[in-house]
Write an enzyme that holds these catalytic residues in place. Sequence first.
Site, PDB file in Angstrom:
ATOM      1  N   ASN A  99       4.743 -15.503   1.926  1.00  0.00           N
ATOM      2  CA  ASN A  99       4.984 -16.918   1.662  1.00  0.00           C
ATOM      3  C   ASN A  99       6.123 -17.181   0.695  1.00  0.00           C
ATOM      4  OD1 ASN A  99       3.213 -18.364   3.374  1.00  0.00           O
ATOM      5  ND2 ASN A  99       1.493 -17.593   2.182  1.00  0.00           N
ATOM      6  N   HIS A 144      -4.506 -10.499   2.470  1.00  0.00           N
ATOM      7  CA  HIS A 144      -3.966 -11.700   3.095  1.00  0.00           C
ATOM      8  C   HIS A 144      -3.787 -11.463   4.592  1.00  0.00           C
ATOM      9  CE1 HIS A 144      -0.307 -14.599   3.531  1.00  0.00           C
ATOM     10  NE2 HIS A 144      -1.412 -15.142   4.024  1.00  0.00           N
ATOM     11  N   GLU A 189      -1.351  -8.363   4.468  1.00  0.00           N
ATOM     12  CA  GLU A 189      -0.604  -8.187   3.225  1.00  0.00           C
ATOM     13  C   GLU A 189      -1.616  -7.855   2.126  1.00  0.00           C
ATOM     14  OE1 GLU A 189       3.042 -10.610   1.087  1.00  0.00           O
ATOM     15  OE2 GLU A 189       1.343 -11.759   1.835  1.00  0.00           O
ATOM     16  N   SER A 192      -3.230 -16.846   0.118  1.00  0.00           N
ATOM     17  CA  SER A 192      -1.875 -16.619   0.619  1.00  0.00           C
ATOM     18  C   SER A 192      -0.829 -16.811  -0.463  1.00  0.00           C
ATOM     19  CB  SER A 192      -1.583 -17.577   1.787  1.00  0.00           C
ATOM     20  OG  SER A 192      -1.763 -18.921   1.368  1.00  0.00           O
TER      21      SER A 192
END
Length: 295
Positions: free
Chosen positions: A189, A139, A151, A118
């Site tokens: 993130n 991800h 992702e 991540s």
Amino acid sequence: MKNISVIGSGTMGNGIAHVFAQAGYEVSLIDINAAQLEKAIATITKNLDRQIAKEVITEKQKVATLKNITATTDISSGVKNAGLVVEAASENIDLKLKIFQTIDETAPVGCILATNTSSISITKIAAVTKRPQLVIGMHFMNPVPIMKLVEIIKNPATTKEVTETIVTLTKQLNKIPCVVNDAPGFIANRILMPMINEAIYSLHEGVAGVEEIDTIMKLGMAHPMGPLQLADFIGLDVCLSIINVLHDGFQTPKYAPCPLLVEMVSKGKLGIKTGEGFYEYTTGNKDLIVSKAFQ
């Protein structure tokens, strides 16, 4: 691409194995811990039962999904026939680099190597392999069987063909792919973790309490879960690890982790998985919030 190997059978790994197997792929679920593999299969079975109860799938589809999954502790045999390997181990760069060195040596020529990281640099991971052009980030979001987003992160060497293959594969899982370039935290993130960190700073500095912070973000911003509860759900240790990646990667104070987060992780208060974080829980059960840990 009929055979998929998933390395790591924790929350993300078993979810990834679940969605691939449900989509008809033959999945090798790999973990060095046999007991963890048993727990993973039990979790997948439980989640399939939930899908049956919600009339998302049938009993026949459940049986077929479980039949598509083979659990093994042997990484070499687990990846020998793979068209795609998805690494879903702990968010630890040294561990991931070691895994990628191993699978690069044992996976078939032409096999795509993906990581569910991540936040960790796809470029760094790709650099320890002899096939950086075949290394990519996938991800998935937690919980994997429910969340639609994947992702997809390219490293500078990732070929257009590999990216297109993973995009197509993601759509076959009934997920929505979003392709981004490699940078600390990627997009999800890079935006989410500073928000969580700022919420923790707001608590640390006495601006508002846990419930007030979460309620404001839920009702004011239409978030389904407040940032502090979400941090508990993700795991405070995971949040700290990702924030440290951002801090190290960008070398700017704005990504420095809140001292309260560092303190809580050092005390083993990691959220749902330990039964206590910003809230208190029945250990391992996100649905049973007993009381607020902070008053």
